[in-house]
Motif scaffolding. Structure first.
Motif, PDB file in Angstrom:
ATOM      1  N   GLY A   1      -4.884 -10.552 -12.165  1.00 57.20           N
ATOM      2  CA  GLY A   1      -3.697  -9.717 -12.329  1.00 57.20           C
ATOM      3  C   GLY A   1      -3.531  -8.724 -11.203  1.00 57.20           C
ATOM      4  O   GLY A   1      -4.204  -8.773 -10.175  1.00 57.20           O
ATOM      5  N   LYS A   2      -2.617  -7.795 -11.451  1.00 60.45           N
ATOM      6  CA  LYS A   2      -2.241  -6.811 -10.444  1.00 60.45           C
ATOM      7  C   LYS A   2      -3.384  -5.825 -10.174  1.00 60.45           C
ATOM      8  O   LYS A   2      -4.039  -5.354 -11.094  1.00 60.45           O
ATOM      9  CB  LYS A   2      -1.015  -6.040 -10.953  1.00 60.45           C
ATOM     10  CG  LYS A   2      -0.468  -5.024  -9.984  1.00 60.45           C
ATOM     11  CD  LYS A   2       0.736  -4.316 -10.610  1.00 60.45           C
ATOM     12  CE  LYS A   2       1.424  -3.376  -9.672  1.00 60.45           C
ATOM     13  NZ  LYS A   2       0.614  -2.305  -9.170  1.00 60.45           N
ATOM     14  N   VAL A   3      -3.586  -5.548  -8.911  1.00 61.69           N
ATOM     15  CA  VAL A   3      -4.568  -4.535  -8.512  1.00 61.69           C
ATOM     16  C   VAL A   3      -3.849  -3.191  -8.456  1.00 61.69           C
ATOM     17  O   VAL A   3      -2.855  -3.038  -7.752  1.00 61.69           O
ATOM     18  CB  VAL A   3      -5.185  -4.845  -7.126  1.00 61.69           C
ATOM     19  CG1 VAL A   3      -6.130  -3.738  -6.701  1.00 61.69           C
ATOM     20  CG2 VAL A   3      -5.904  -6.192  -7.159  1.00 61.69           C
ATOM     21  N   GLU A   4      -4.355  -2.248  -9.216  1.00 60.01           N
ATOM     22  CA  GLU A   4      -3.818  -0.896  -9.204  1.00 60.01           C
ATOM     23  C   GLU A   4      -4.529  -0.119  -8.109  1.00 60.01           C
ATOM     24  O   GLU A   4      -5.743   0.055  -8.147  1.00 60.01           O
ATOM     25  CB  GLU A   4      -4.082  -0.247 -10.563  1.00 60.01           C
ATOM     26  CG  GLU A   4      -3.038   0.731 -10.991  1.00 60.01           C
ATOM     27  CD  GLU A   4      -3.341   1.268 -12.384  1.00 60.01           C
ATOM     28  OE1 GLU A   4      -3.745   2.438 -12.448  1.00 60.01           O
ATOM     29  OE2 GLU A   4      -3.175   0.504 -13.352  1.00 60.01           O
ATOM     30  N   GLU A   5      -3.776   0.308  -7.110  1.00 59.86           N
ATOM     31  CA  GLU A   5      -4.342   1.105  -6.019  1.00 59.86           C
ATOM     32  C   GLU A   5      -3.963   2.559  -6.242  1.00 59.86           C
ATOM     33  O   GLU A   5      -2.811   2.870  -6.526  1.00 59.86           O
ATOM     34  CB  GLU A   5      -3.791   0.651  -4.671  1.00 59.86           C
ATOM     35  CG  GLU A   5      -4.219  -0.735  -4.277  1.00 59.86           C
ATOM     36  CD  GLU A   5      -3.759  -1.102  -2.879  1.00 59.86           C
ATOM     37  OE1 GLU A   5      -4.361  -0.611  -1.909  1.00 59.86           O
ATOM     38  OE2 GLU A   5      -2.794  -1.876  -2.775  1.00 59.86           O
TER      39      GLU A   5
ATOM     40  N   MET B   1       0.863  -1.169   0.000  1.00 57.63           N
ATOM     41  CA  MET B   1       0.000   0.000   0.000  1.00 57.63           C
ATOM     42  C   MET B   1       0.911   1.234   0.000  1.00 57.63           C
ATOM     43  O   MET B   1       1.840   1.308   0.788  1.00 57.63           O
ATOM     44  CB  MET B   1      -0.901  -0.037   1.246  1.00 57.63           C
ATOM     45  CG  MET B   1      -1.857   1.108   1.340  1.00 57.63           C
ATOM     46  SD  MET B   1      -2.941   1.150   2.813  1.00 57.63           S
ATOM     47  CE  MET B   1      -3.440  -0.503   3.068  1.00 57.63           C
ATOM     48  N   SER B   2       0.606   2.171  -0.876  1.00 53.88           N
ATOM     49  CA  SER B   2       1.421   3.385  -0.944  1.00 53.88           C
ATOM     50  C   SER B   2       1.207   4.241   0.305  1.00 53.88           C
ATOM     51  O   SER B   2       0.197   4.110   1.010  1.00 53.88           O
ATOM     52  CB  SER B   2       1.070   4.193  -2.191  1.00 53.88           C
ATOM     53  OG  SER B   2      -0.205   4.788  -2.050  1.00 53.88           O
ATOM     54  N   SER B   3       2.146   5.126   0.555  1.00 52.24           N
ATOM     55  CA  SER B   3       2.065   5.954   1.766  1.00 52.24           C
ATOM     56  C   SER B   3       0.867   6.902   1.729  1.00 52.24           C
ATOM     57  O   SER B   3       0.265   7.173   2.767  1.00 52.24           O
ATOM     58  CB  SER B   3       3.357   6.746   1.962  1.00 52.24           C
ATOM     59  OG  SER B   3       3.614   7.571   0.843  1.00 52.24           O
ATOM     60  N   ASP B   4       0.474   7.411   0.544  1.00 52.96           N
ATOM     61  CA  ASP B   4      -0.686   8.303   0.513  1.00 52.96           C
ATOM     62  C   ASP B   4      -1.991   7.542   0.746  1.00 52.96           C
ATOM     63  O   ASP B   4      -2.909   8.052   1.388  1.00 52.96           O
ATOM     64  CB  ASP B   4      -0.747   9.165  -0.751  1.00 52.96           C
ATOM     65  CG  ASP B   4      -0.335   8.473  -2.021  1.00 52.96           C
ATOM     66  OD1 ASP B   4       0.425   7.501  -1.958  1.00 52.96           O
ATOM     67  OD2 ASP B   4      -0.770   8.925  -3.090  1.00 52.96           O
ATOM     68  N   ILE B   5      -2.074   6.308   0.266  1.00 55.50           N
ATOM     69  CA  ILE B   5      -3.267   5.501   0.548  1.00 55.50           C
ATOM     70  C   ILE B   5      -3.276   5.093   2.019  1.00 55.50           C
ATOM     71  O   ILE B   5      -4.314   5.160   2.679  1.00 55.50           O
ATOM     72  CB  ILE B   5      -3.344   4.277  -0.385  1.00 55.50           C
ATOM     73  CG1 ILE B   5      -3.578   4.763  -1.822  1.00 55.50           C
ATOM     74  CG2 ILE B   5      -4.434   3.316   0.057  1.00 55.50           C
ATOM     75  CD1 ILE B   5      -3.524   3.681  -2.861  1.00 55.50           C
TER      76      ILE B   5
ATOM     77  N   TRP C   1     -10.525  11.190  -6.190  1.00 55.30           N
ATOM     78  CA  TRP C   1     -11.393  12.063  -5.404  1.00 55.30           C
ATOM     79  C   TRP C   1     -11.099  11.920  -3.913  1.00 55.30           C
ATOM     80  O   TRP C   1     -11.985  11.981  -3.081  1.00 55.30           O
ATOM     81  CB  TRP C   1     -12.868  11.807  -5.715  1.00 55.30           C
ATOM     82  CG  TRP C   1     -13.202  12.078  -7.137  1.00 55.30           C
ATOM     83  CD1 TRP C   1     -13.387  13.299  -7.722  1.00 55.30           C
ATOM     84  CD2 TRP C   1     -13.366  11.118  -8.169  1.00 55.30           C
ATOM     85  NE1 TRP C   1     -13.636  13.149  -9.060  1.00 55.30           N
ATOM     86  CE2 TRP C   1     -13.630  11.813  -9.368  1.00 55.30           C
ATOM     87  CE3 TRP C   1     -13.291   9.735  -8.216  1.00 55.30           C
ATOM     88  CZ2 TRP C   1     -13.846  11.178 -10.569  1.00 55.30           C
ATOM     89  CZ3 TRP C   1     -13.501   9.108  -9.428  1.00 55.30           C
ATOM     90  CH2 TRP C   1     -13.782   9.821 -10.579  1.00 55.30           C
ATOM     91  N   GLY C   2      -9.839  11.655  -3.590  1.00 58.55           N
ATOM     92  CA  GLY C   2      -9.414  11.529  -2.208  1.00 58.55           C
ATOM     93  C   GLY C   2      -9.821  10.226  -1.540  1.00 58.55           C
ATOM     94  O   GLY C   2      -9.709  10.084  -0.330  1.00 58.55           O
ATOM     95  N   GLU C   3     -10.298   9.283  -2.325  1.00 56.00           N
ATOM     96  CA  GLU C   3     -10.763   8.004  -1.800  1.00 56.00           C
ATOM     97  C   GLU C   3      -9.914   6.867  -2.358  1.00 56.00           C
ATOM     98  O   GLU C   3      -9.491   6.918  -3.518  1.00 56.00           O
ATOM     99  CB  GLU C   3     -12.233   7.774  -2.201  1.00 56.00           C
ATOM    100  CG  GLU C   3     -13.167   8.834  -1.697  1.00 56.00           C
ATOM    101  CD  GLU C   3     -14.536   8.798  -2.348  1.00 56.00           C
ATOM    102  OE1 GLU C   3     -15.440   9.449  -1.814  1.00 56.00           O
ATOM    103  OE2 GLU C   3     -14.714   8.125  -3.393  1.00 56.00           O
ATOM    104  N   PRO C   4      -9.690   5.817  -1.569  1.00 57.73           N
ATOM    105  CA  PRO C   4      -8.966   4.651  -2.091  1.00 57.73           C
ATOM    106  C   PRO C   4      -9.725   4.042  -3.274  1.00 57.73           C
ATOM    107  O   PRO C   4     -10.942   3.837  -3.213  1.00 57.73           O
ATOM    108  CB  PRO C   4      -8.937   3.682  -0.913  1.00 57.73           C
ATOM    109  CG  PRO C   4      -9.110   4.552   0.295  1.00 57.73           C
ATOM    110  CD  PRO C   4     -10.012   5.667  -0.145  1.00 57.73           C
ATOM    111  N   SER C   5      -9.000   3.797  -4.352  1.00 61.88           N
ATOM    112  CA  SER C   5      -9.577   3.251  -5.575  1.00 61.88           C
ATOM    113  C   SER C   5      -8.765   2.031  -5.998  1.00 61.88           C
ATOM    114  O   SER C   5      -7.540   2.013  -5.859  1.00 61.88           O
ATOM    115  CB  SER C   5      -9.538   4.316  -6.675  1.00 61.88           C
ATOM    116  OG  SER C   5      -9.971   3.785  -7.902  1.00 61.88           O
TER     117      SER C   5
END
Length: 134
Positions: A37-41, A1-5, A45-49
């Motif tokens: 396959g890979k999930v792109e996170e 998980m990225s730091s912004d997420i 709109w400021g929400e986890p996608s």
């Protein structure tokens, strides 16, 4: 998980965070178990996608104005929420043609949500089928 997420998840109230993390876990599990396959996170709109190549984007969020609810959002120009409503109107509440509304005080209807997420994550392959092939 990225730091912004991660920062978004960290901002959710303590009673909501596990609910949203459970949804994220389901998405990652479905992608792996169905070989999508890979999930792109990302943040949209400021929400986890979340999105896989064969699917429609899925977003999730909690809103301060509805503290006991959290949401799974789907692209409003797809047949996803209409199909979910047709299949699960007795089990799930919906918001228009864009969201499943979940209650933080109730158990997650995991089998139903798993099915909805699986359909969304395969949407590009199944959008031409009646009831998305469900």
């Amino acid at each position: 998980m990225s730091s912004d997420i991660q920062a978004i998840f960290d901002r959710y109230p303590a009673h909501v965070r596990p609910c949203l993390l459970r949804l994220r876990s389901l998405i990652l599990d479905i992608a792996e178990s169905v070989n999508l396959g890979k999930v792109e996170e990302a943040l949209k709109w400021g929400e986890p996608s979340f999105q896989v190549k064969s699917g429609s984007p899925i977003r999730m969020d909690w809103k301060e104005k509805t503290p006991d609810q959290y949401y799974l959002f789907f692209h409003c120009q797809t047949k996803l929420v209409d199909t979910f409503r047709e299949l699960y109107s007795n089990s799930l509440p919906f918001e228009g043609n864009r969201a499943i509304v979940l209650d933080v005080n109730k158990d997650l209807p995991e089998d139903i949500i798993r099915h909805c997420l699986t359909l969304a994550m395969q949407y590009k392959r199944i959008k031409h089928l009646p009831l998305l092939g469900a």
